[in-house]
Structure formats: structure tokens, C-alpha cells
Scaffold this active site. Structure first.
Site, short mmCIF file in Angstrom:
data_model
loop_
_atom_site.label_atom_id
_atom_site.label_comp_id
_atom_site.label_asym_id
_atom_site.label_seq_id
_atom_site.Cartn_x
_atom_site.Cartn_y
_atom_site.Cartn_z
N LYS A 13 0.82 -1.40 -0.14
CA LYS A 13 0.02 0.02 -0.09
C LYS A 13 0.85 1.32 -0.06
O LYS A 13 0.57 2.16 -0.87
CB LYS A 13 -1.09 -0.03 1.22
CG LYS A 13 -1.71 -1.09 1.35
CD LYS A 13 -2.96 -0.90 2.59
CE LYS A 13 -2.31 -1.14 3.64
NZ LYS A 13 -1.75 -2.15 4.28
N ARG A 88 -9.65 0.97 8.84
CA ARG A 88 -9.36 -0.33 9.14
C ARG A 88 -10.32 -1.18 9.78
O ARG A 88 -10.24 -2.37 9.91
CB ARG A 88 -8.11 -0.44 10.05
CG ARG A 88 -6.93 -0.97 9.47
CD ARG A 88 -5.86 -0.75 10.66
NE ARG A 88 -4.88 -1.30 10.28
CZ ARG A 88 -3.57 -0.81 9.70
NH1 ARG A 88 -3.74 0.22 9.10
NH2 ARG A 88 -2.68 -1.55 9.61
N ARG A 139 11.09 -2.14 12.71
CA ARG A 139 9.63 -1.92 13.12
C ARG A 139 9.31 -2.68 14.13
O ARG A 139 9.39 -3.83 14.16
CB ARG A 139 8.56 -1.66 12.12
CG ARG A 139 7.89 -0.49 11.69
CD ARG A 139 7.23 -0.45 10.76
NE ARG A 139 5.98 -1.34 10.76
CZ ARG A 139 4.85 -1.11 10.15
NH1 ARG A 139 5.14 -0.63 8.97
NH2 ARG A 139 3.79 -1.76 10.43
N ARG A 150 -1.26 -8.95 13.23
CA ARG A 150 -1.93 -7.77 12.26
C ARG A 150 -2.75 -8.61 11.09
O ARG A 150 -3.71 -7.99 10.54
CB ARG A 150 -0.50 -7.19 11.72
CG ARG A 150 0.00 -6.18 12.56
CD ARG A 150 1.55 -5.85 12.37
NE ARG A 150 1.94 -5.38 11.21
CZ ARG A 150 2.94 -5.23 10.46
NH1 ARG A 150 4.00 -5.79 11.17
NH2 ARG A 150 3.16 -4.94 9.37
P1 ADP Z 1 0.58 -2.36 8.20
O1 ADP Z 1 -0.29 -1.96 7.02
O2 ADP Z 1 1.93 -2.72 7.88
O3 ADP Z 1 -0.07 -3.14 9.27
P2 ADP Z 1 0.59 0.39 9.39
O4 ADP Z 1 1.67 1.25 9.31
O5 ADP Z 1 -0.68 0.64 8.44
O6 ADP Z 1 1.08 -1.13 9.09
O7 ADP Z 1 0.02 0.44 10.99
C1 ADP Z 1 0.57 -0.13 11.88
C2 ADP Z 1 0.09 -0.16 13.46
O8 ADP Z 1 -0.71 1.17 13.41
C3 ADP Z 1 -1.27 -1.24 13.09
O9 ADP Z 1 -1.09 -2.50 13.17
C4 ADP Z 1 -2.10 -0.62 14.33
O10 ADP Z 1 -1.70 -0.77 15.37
C5 ADP Z 1 -1.93 0.81 14.09
N1 ADP Z 1 -3.06 1.43 13.12
C6 ADP Z 1 -2.70 2.17 11.86
N2 ADP Z 1 -3.73 2.69 11.50
C7 ADP Z 1 -4.87 2.15 12.20
C8 ADP Z 1 -6.09 2.26 12.28
N3 ADP Z 1 -6.69 2.85 11.18
N4 ADP Z 1 -6.96 1.78 12.99
C9 ADP Z 1 -6.47 1.34 14.13
N5 ADP Z 1 -5.03 1.12 14.30
C10 ADP Z 1 -4.32 1.49 13.35
#
Ligand code: ADP
Length: 202
Positions: A13, A88, A139, A150
Site C-alpha cells: 500500500k 481499518r 519496526r 496484524r
Molecule cells: P501495516 O499496514 O504494515 O500493518 P501500518 O503502518 O498501516 O502497518 O499500521 C501499523 C499499526 O498502526 C497497526 O498495526 C495498528 O496498530 C496501528 N494503526 C494504523 N492505522 C490504524 C487504524 N486505522 N486503526 C487502528 N489502528 C491503526
């Protein structure tokens, strides 16, 4: 242009979002990046999110909805935006619909990157190994245990959004297993097809 990118962790993404930013001159709004910045800065939101994120769980809806509500108000988002990692959950998607409706705005499309989950684990493991070899810090959530969480969170809480946006006629699915350039080209194609197409079944 206002877009959502949907797909599990490691789907690409972020990579595709950067390309869309250049093509459409819109901003990329990544809740993951914003939350990591909040954690690094030690803000109240960051303190709340730190452990939740490290475990691979989702931070509460109201936290990310507030972040996005503020962010889409900024002048640089006026031209449009690409949401990467938000919404999400279904309540987040409903909140986004409300936020946009109140401002007389609407989404152009929700682009789903379809990928094979078995390959995702390998992608993330490889990335971690490469970072370690370079002496960089990985990370906090890029470890097999958090990645498993996740993926579970994606399946249980985020995957229902595919149906949510299909029902709105906004879903555009592309094969995320192709090369980066091929995925970019496929996204370009589905977006130029326009948003008036009938909902796709999936
Ligand atoms: P990835 O898509 O690789 O899982 P992201 O960088 O999008 O990583 O997100 C990392 C973490 O940040 C998620 O696992 C969650 O804990 C938090 N997070 C990010 N966006 C959201 C969201 N929209 N709602 C809830 N938690 C979020």
C-alpha cells in the site's frame, strides 16, 4: 481525487500510495506513519498507541478517526488524498463517510490490493532480515508474532470493508502479487474506468 487503499500488511500500500501521490498531486495520509510519529514524539496519543501497535493490534477507532478528521482539514489535503491504513474497521469507514458528507466531499474509489497471505510473511521476514543486516532498527511490530496478529486483525476487522465498499460501488480490486510497476499500471486502469461502474462481486 480521494482514494482508499485496502490490503493486508505488506501488500504494498505504501509503495503504491507514493506513486499515486505523484500522479494525481494529492497527499498520502498514512495512519500508521502518523501513529509512529506520535509514538516517537511521546505525545499522549503516542503513549496510548505504543504497546497496542507493538503487539500488532488496532488502536481504538476514536483515536484514529480524530487524527484523520484533523488531517483532512489541512490545506494540503484540499486537492485530494489517498488514505493508507485507514479505515481499518467498519466503524472507521462509517465515521469517514460522515466526515466527508459533512464537508460535501465523496470518495472516488477504494482500491483493494489482493495478495496471497502466505507470501506476505516471507516479504516481511525478508525486509526485517535486510534491515538487521544493515544495522537498522526494525519496526516494533515487524516480528513474526505481531505480524500474525496484524494479519488476524486484517481478516477479522478490515477485510469486511471490501464488501462495504463493493456495496457502495466504489471497490476496485487489483492483483497485488504482480510487479510494482504492473500493480501501478493496473491501479491506473481501474481508476480511469471511472466510479460509475456496477459493484464488483468478491
Ligand atoms: P501495516 O499496514 O504494515 O500493518 P501500518 O503502518 O498501516 O502497518 O499500521 C501499523 C499499526 O498502526 C497497526 O498495526 C495498528 O496498530 C496501528 N494503526 C494504523 N492505522 C490504524 C487504524 N486505522 N486503526 C487502528 N489502528 C491503526
Amino acid at each position: 481525487m480521494r482514494l482508499i487503499l485496502l490490503g493486508p500488511p505488506g501488500a504494498g500500500k505504501g509503495t503504491q500510495a507514493q506513486r499515486l501521490v505523484e500522479k494525481y498531486h494529492i497527499v498520502q495520509l498514512s495512519t500508521g506513519d502518523m501513529l509512529r510519529a506520535a509514538v516517537a514524539a511521546g505525545t499522549p496519543v503516542g503513549l496510548k498507541a505504543k504497546e497496542i501497535m507493538a503487539r500488532g493490534e488496532l488502536v481504538p477507532d476514536e483515536v484514529v478517526v480524530a487524527i484523520i478528521a484533523d488531517r483532512i482539514e489541512k490545506p494540503d489535503a484540499r486537492n485530494g488524498f489517498i488514505l493508507d491504513g485507514f479505515p481499518r474497521t467498519v466503524p472507521q469507514a462509517e465515521a469517514l463517510d460522515r466526515l466527508l458528507r459533512e464537508r460535501g466531499l465523496r470518495l472516488d474509489a477504494a482500491v483493494e490490493l489482493k495478495v496471497d497471505e502466505a507470501i506476505l510473511l516471507g516479504r516481511v521476514e525478508r525486509r526485517v532480515a535486510e534491515m538487521k543486516a544493515r544495522g537498522e532498527a526494525a519496526r516494533a511490530d515487524d516480528n513474526p508474532e505481531s505480524l500474525k496478529k496484524r494479519l488476524e486483525a486484517y481478516r477479522a476487522q478490515t477485510a469486511p470493508l471490501v464488501r462495504f465498499y463493493a456495496d457502495q460501488g466504489l471497490l476496485r480490486s487489483v492483483d497485488g502479487m504482480a510487479s510494482i510497476d504492473e500493480v501501478t499500471a493496473a491501479i491506473g486502469r481501474v481508476l480511469s474506468e471511472g466510479a460509475s461502474r456496477a459493484p464488483t462481486a468478491s
